[in-house]
Design a protein around this motif. Structure first.
Motif, PDB file in Angstrom:
ATOM      1  N   VAL A 226     -10.399  73.559 -65.973  1.00  0.00           N
ATOM      2  CA  VAL A 226     -11.775  72.908 -66.243  1.00  0.00           C
ATOM      3  C   VAL A 226     -11.594  71.317 -66.077  1.00  0.00           C
ATOM      4  CG1 VAL A 226     -13.335  72.168 -68.439  1.00  0.00           C
ATOM      5  CG2 VAL A 226     -12.278  74.516 -68.303  1.00  0.00           C
ATOM      6  N   SER A 227     -12.343  70.982 -65.423  1.00  0.00           N
ATOM      7  CA  SER A 227     -12.432  69.306 -64.896  1.00  0.00           C
ATOM      8  C   SER A 227     -12.786  68.682 -66.058  1.00  0.00           C
ATOM      9  CB  SER A 227     -13.507  69.216 -63.715  1.00  0.00           C
ATOM     10  OG  SER A 227     -13.526  67.646 -63.576  1.00  0.00           O
ATOM     11  N   LEU A 228     -11.912  67.607 -66.155  1.00  0.00           N
ATOM     12  CA  LEU A 228     -12.048  66.555 -67.235  1.00  0.00           C
ATOM     13  C   LEU A 228     -12.671  65.431 -66.647  1.00  0.00           C
ATOM     14  CD1 LEU A 228      -9.069  67.129 -69.698  1.00  0.00           C
ATOM     15  CD2 LEU A 228     -11.365  67.838 -70.085  1.00  0.00           C
ATOM     16  N   GLY A 229     -12.771  65.329 -65.634  1.00  0.00           N
ATOM     17  CA  GLY A 229     -13.102  64.190 -64.704  1.00  0.00           C
ATOM     18  C   GLY A 229     -12.328  63.386 -63.851  1.00  0.00           C
ATOM     19  N   LEU A 230     -12.784  62.706 -63.130  1.00  0.00           N
ATOM     20  CA  LEU A 230     -12.007  61.720 -62.110  1.00  0.00           C
ATOM     21  C   LEU A 230     -11.219  60.832 -62.749  1.00  0.00           C
ATOM     22  CD1 LEU A 230     -14.346  61.423 -59.188  1.00  0.00           C
ATOM     23  CD2 LEU A 230     -12.657  63.039 -59.494  1.00  0.00           C
ATOM     24  N   LEU A 231     -10.053  60.436 -62.253  1.00  0.00           N
ATOM     25  CA  LEU A 231      -9.103  59.322 -62.888  1.00  0.00           C
ATOM     26  C   LEU A 231      -9.386  58.209 -61.919  1.00  0.00           C
ATOM     27  CD1 LEU A 231      -5.755  61.203 -63.066  1.00  0.00           C
ATOM     28  CD2 LEU A 231      -7.444  60.926 -64.865  1.00  0.00           C
TER      29      LEU A 231
ATOM     30  N   PRO B  39     -11.449  65.332 -52.570  1.00  0.00           N
ATOM     31  CA  PRO B  39     -12.209  64.441 -51.832  1.00  0.00           C
ATOM     32  C   PRO B  39     -12.923  63.301 -52.449  1.00  0.00           C
ATOM     33  CG  PRO B  39     -13.092  66.550 -51.768  1.00  0.00           C
ATOM     34  CD  PRO B  39     -11.953  66.630 -52.471  1.00  0.00           C
ATOM     35  N   PRO B  40     -13.373  62.181 -52.310  1.00  0.00           N
ATOM     36  CA  PRO B  40     -14.225  61.333 -52.897  1.00  0.00           C
ATOM     37  C   PRO B  40     -15.141  61.983 -53.574  1.00  0.00           C
ATOM     38  CG  PRO B  40     -13.717  60.236 -50.770  1.00  0.00           C
ATOM     39  CD  PRO B  40     -13.409  61.831 -50.763  1.00  0.00           C
ATOM     40  N   GLY B  41     -15.552  61.674 -54.937  1.00  0.00           N
ATOM     41  CA  GLY B  41     -16.365  62.294 -55.767  1.00  0.00           C
ATOM     42  C   GLY B  41     -15.795  63.581 -56.770  1.00  0.00           C
ATOM     43  N   GLY B  42     -14.812  64.011 -56.167  1.00  0.00           N
ATOM     44  CA  GLY B  42     -13.869  65.228 -56.927  1.00  0.00           C
ATOM     45  C   GLY B  42     -14.232  66.476 -56.015  1.00  0.00           C
ATOM     46  N   SER B  43     -13.682  67.397 -56.845  1.00  0.00           N
ATOM     47  CA  SER B  43     -13.933  68.737 -56.060  1.00  0.00           C
ATOM     48  C   SER B  43     -15.295  69.140 -55.750  1.00  0.00           C
ATOM     49  CB  SER B  43     -13.068  69.893 -57.276  1.00  0.00           C
ATOM     50  OG  SER B  43     -13.349  71.258 -56.568  1.00  0.00           O
ATOM     51  N   PRO B  44     -15.409  69.792 -54.596  1.00  0.00           N
ATOM     52  CA  PRO B  44     -16.910  70.185 -54.365  1.00  0.00           C
ATOM     53  C   PRO B  44     -17.127  71.711 -54.847  1.00  0.00           C
ATOM     54  CG  PRO B  44     -15.567  70.558 -52.270  1.00  0.00           C
ATOM     55  CD  PRO B  44     -14.639  69.655 -53.524  1.00  0.00           C
ATOM     56  N   THR B  45     -16.319  72.307 -55.453  1.00  0.00           N
ATOM     57  CA  THR B  45     -16.339  73.628 -55.687  1.00  0.00           C
ATOM     58  C   THR B  45     -16.422  73.886 -57.266  1.00  0.00           C
ATOM     59  OG1 THR B  45     -14.107  74.112 -55.779  1.00  0.00           O
ATOM     60  CG2 THR B  45     -15.247  74.393 -53.633  1.00  0.00           C
ATOM     61  N   GLY B  46     -15.687  72.715 -58.014  1.00  0.00           N
ATOM     62  CA  GLY B  46     -15.695  73.087 -59.616  1.00  0.00           C
ATOM     63  C   GLY B  46     -14.327  73.585 -59.795  1.00  0.00           C
ATOM     64  N   ALA B  47     -13.664  73.765 -58.799  1.00  0.00           N
ATOM     65  CA  ALA B  47     -12.200  74.120 -59.071  1.00  0.00           C
ATOM     66  C   ALA B  47     -11.264  73.251 -58.138  1.00  0.00           C
ATOM     67  CB  ALA B  47     -12.084  75.600 -58.644  1.00  0.00           C
ATOM     68  N   PRO B  48     -10.087  73.192 -58.392  1.00  0.00           N
ATOM     69  CA  PRO B  48      -8.982  72.165 -57.739  1.00  0.00           C
ATOM     70  C   PRO B  48      -9.087  72.847 -56.228  1.00  0.00           C
ATOM     71  CG  PRO B  48      -8.005  72.906 -59.831  1.00  0.00           C
ATOM     72  CD  PRO B  48      -9.178  73.565 -59.640  1.00  0.00           C
ATOM     73  N   THR B  49      -9.223  71.834 -55.288  1.00  0.00           N
ATOM     74  CA  THR B  49      -9.169  72.187 -53.886  1.00  0.00           C
ATOM     75  C   THR B  49      -8.015  71.777 -53.233  1.00  0.00           C
ATOM     76  OG1 THR B  49     -10.687  70.461 -53.314  1.00  0.00           O
ATOM     77  CG2 THR B  49     -11.654  72.515 -53.869  1.00  0.00           C
ATOM     78  N   GLY B  50      -7.530  70.561 -53.685  1.00  0.00           N
ATOM     79  CA  GLY B  50      -6.438  69.697 -53.073  1.00  0.00           C
ATOM     80  C   GLY B  50      -5.008  70.088 -53.552  1.00  0.00           C
ATOM     81  N   ASP B  51      -4.206  69.352 -53.237  1.00  0.00           N
ATOM     82  CA  ASP B  51      -2.665  69.451 -53.739  1.00  0.00           C
ATOM     83  C   ASP B  51      -2.805  69.083 -55.136  1.00  0.00           C
ATOM     84  OD1 ASP B  51      -1.904  70.130 -51.059  1.00  0.00           O
ATOM     85  OD2 ASP B  51      -1.190  68.096 -50.755  1.00  0.00           O
ATOM     86  N   ILE B  52      -2.231  69.782 -55.724  1.00  0.00           N
ATOM     87  CA  ILE B  52      -1.554  69.460 -57.355  1.00  0.00           C
ATOM     88  C   ILE B  52      -0.488  68.318 -57.185  1.00  0.00           C
ATOM     89  CG2 ILE B  52      -0.790  70.355 -59.533  1.00  0.00           C
ATOM     90  CD1 ILE B  52      -3.543  71.415 -58.411  1.00  0.00           C
TER      91      ILE B  52
ATOM     92  N   ALA C 290      -4.014  58.533 -52.812  1.00  0.00           N
ATOM     93  CA  ALA C 290      -4.161  58.392 -51.384  1.00  0.00           C
ATOM     94  C   ALA C 290      -5.503  57.683 -50.943  1.00  0.00           C
ATOM     95  CB  ALA C 290      -4.126  59.756 -50.733  1.00  0.00           C
ATOM     96  N   PRO C 291      -5.279  56.901 -50.092  1.00  0.00           N
ATOM     97  CA  PRO C 291      -6.878  56.476 -49.581  1.00  0.00           C
ATOM     98  C   PRO C 291      -7.862  57.163 -49.118  1.00  0.00           C
ATOM     99  CG  PRO C 291      -4.808  55.496 -48.357  1.00  0.00           C
ATOM    100  CD  PRO C 291      -4.271  56.502 -48.923  1.00  0.00           C
ATOM    101  N   GLN C 292      -8.985  56.912 -49.480  1.00  0.00           N
ATOM    102  CA  GLN C 292     -10.320  57.790 -49.371  1.00  0.00           C
ATOM    103  C   GLN C 292     -10.231  59.121 -50.062  1.00  0.00           C
ATOM    104  OE1 GLN C 292     -12.785  56.322 -47.580  1.00  0.00           O
ATOM    105  NE2 GLN C 292     -11.425  54.457 -47.887  1.00  0.00           N
ATOM    106  N   ARG C 293      -9.326  59.193 -51.017  1.00  0.00           N
ATOM    107  CA  ARG C 293      -9.096  60.210 -51.865  1.00  0.00           C
ATOM    108  C   ARG C 293      -9.321  60.118 -53.199  1.00  0.00           C
ATOM    109  NH1 ARG C 293      -9.595  65.147 -49.304  1.00  0.00           N
ATOM    110  NH2 ARG C 293      -8.185  66.059 -50.717  1.00  0.00           N
ATOM    111  N   ALA C 294      -9.724  61.022 -54.174  1.00  0.00           N
ATOM    112  CA  ALA C 294      -9.917  60.886 -55.743  1.00  0.00           C
ATOM    113  C   ALA C 294      -8.828  61.857 -56.350  1.00  0.00           C
ATOM    114  CB  ALA C 294     -11.265  61.317 -55.982  1.00  0.00           C
ATOM    115  N   GLN C 295      -8.549  61.395 -57.439  1.00  0.00           N
ATOM    116  CA  GLN C 295      -7.535  62.253 -58.315  1.00  0.00           C
ATOM    117  C   GLN C 295      -8.393  62.748 -59.524  1.00  0.00           C
ATOM    118  OE1 GLN C 295      -4.543  59.196 -59.322  1.00  0.00           O
ATOM    119  NE2 GLN C 295      -3.154  59.917 -57.619  1.00  0.00           N
ATOM    120  N   GLU C 296      -8.329  64.282 -59.753  1.00  0.00           N
ATOM    121  CA  GLU C 296      -9.122  64.675 -60.902  1.00  0.00           C
ATOM    122  C   GLU C 296      -8.116  65.499 -61.716  1.00  0.00           C
ATOM    123  OE1 GLU C 296     -13.141  67.569 -60.786  1.00  0.00           O
ATOM    124  OE2 GLU C 296     -12.209  66.848 -58.885  1.00  0.00           O
TER     125      GLU C 296
END
Length: 99
Positions: A43-48, A77-90, A26-32
């Protein structure tokens, strides 16, 4: 959803290659990318990468656990999850199979 991914883990070089097979970020979003082992917290493996192909180095501890894990991709959000856990839609999730 419309997002589809293919992931391949190469044990010889301890890398996970993730290719987006369908859908676009999605525009202005990141996939983690997340690794979920049993009932443990993701456990986050990083941004795609927005270009569709991402290569991630996986340490020995996580690599050994991949056979019992699920991979998931979340919309963040850009830069990934701000909490260290998924915050957006799966966007996608699936178990890992040895071939």
């Amino acid at each position: 959803g419309q997002a589809q991914f293919v992931a391949l883990f190469d044990r010889d070089v301890a890398t996970l290659r993730v290719q987006q097979a369908a859908g676009t970020p999605a525009p202005q979003r990141a996939q983690e990318l997340w690794l979920i082992i049993g009932d443990n917290a993701p456990v986050s493996l990083g941004l795609l990468s927005a270009d569709g192909t991402t290569v991630i180095s996986v340490d020995d501890t996580l690599g050994a656990a991949l056979d019992q894990a699920v991979l998931a991709v979340s919309d963040e959000p850009p830069g990934g999850s701000p909490t260290g856990a998924p915050t957006g839609d799966i966007l996608a999730a699936g178990p890992i199979f040895s071939l």
